[in-house]
Design an enzyme around this catalytic site. Sequence first.
Site, short mmCIF file in Angstrom:
data_model
loop_
_atom_site.label_atom_id
_atom_site.label_comp_id
_atom_site.label_asym_id
_atom_site.label_seq_id
_atom_site.Cartn_x
_atom_site.Cartn_y
_atom_site.Cartn_z
N GLY A 153 0.84 -1.19 0.00
CA GLY A 153 0.00 0.00 0.00
C GLY A 153 0.88 1.24 0.00
O GLY A 153 2.04 1.19 0.43
N HIS A 179 -4.31 1.35 7.60
CA HIS A 179 -2.94 1.89 7.69
C HIS A 179 -2.77 3.05 6.69
O HIS A 179 -2.26 4.11 7.06
CB HIS A 179 -1.93 0.76 7.39
N GLU A 180 -3.23 2.84 5.44
CA GLU A 180 -3.06 3.88 4.42
C GLU A 180 -3.96 5.08 4.70
O GLU A 180 -3.55 6.23 4.51
CB GLU A 180 -3.35 3.32 3.02
N HIS A 208 -2.44 7.56 6.95
CA HIS A 208 -1.47 8.48 6.34
C HIS A 208 -2.15 9.77 5.88
O HIS A 208 -1.54 10.84 5.91
CB HIS A 208 -0.79 7.82 5.14
N CYS A 242 6.11 -0.03 7.27
CA CYS A 242 5.69 1.12 6.46
C CYS A 242 6.89 1.57 5.64
O CYS A 242 7.99 1.68 6.19
CB CYS A 242 5.22 2.24 7.38
N LEU A 243 6.67 1.85 4.36
CA LEU A 243 7.79 2.29 3.52
C LEU A 243 8.41 3.58 4.04
O LEU A 243 9.58 3.85 3.79
CB LEU A 243 7.32 2.49 2.07
N GLN A 263 3.16 9.93 1.14
CA GLN A 263 4.42 9.18 1.09
C GLN A 263 5.21 9.46 -0.19
O GLN A 263 6.36 9.03 -0.31
CB GLN A 263 4.16 7.68 1.21
NI NI Z 1 2.68 3.36 5.77
#
Ligand code: NI
Length: 184
Positions: free
Chosen positions: A45, A139-140, A143, A97-98, A50
Amino acid sequence: MIYPVTVFGDPVLRKVAEPITTDFNDLKGFVENMFDTMYTSDGVGLAAPQVGQSVRIFVLDTTSAEEEDEPGGIKRAFINPEIIEKFGDSWVMNEGCLSVPEIREDVLRPESVRMKYQDDDFVEHEETFSGFTARVIQHEYDHLEGIMFVDYLNPLKKRILKSKLVAISKGKVIPKYRIKIPGK
Ligand code: NI
């Protein structure tokens, strides 16, 4: 096009993202680039903050990562998503998480979410998701609200991770994918 990924310490990750309007420049191209960036970084995701854009969109692909006992992952872009309801028994998963490279921690989240969102033609959808897909969605979505998964950790865990998070924010943690170092 592959975007560099913003990391912990970048102010864009702490903003509440703005709605996407129909005059957004090349929305389909942006969605495609977000997918390309996500796949290149081995993520399931990715949310627009991000990649440095404070707008309400995230993409995900859970088709290969979905748990074996819960088939039916999805590949999708969520534009202007709203969580109508979270429900079901909360469960713990070790999340990453990236934007927080090299840290994974257990996070408790509800089993299911009912979502309202638009696709990249601004067609409105309402749908319920469960299991791993619902987890990635939550989670997304976070953000877009300026929330990161490490925010859910208890004070002791946060204290233990502090120096690692500072290292990430200073660009001292270099993952395999390209990142944008905060303030650079
Ligand atoms: Ni993340």
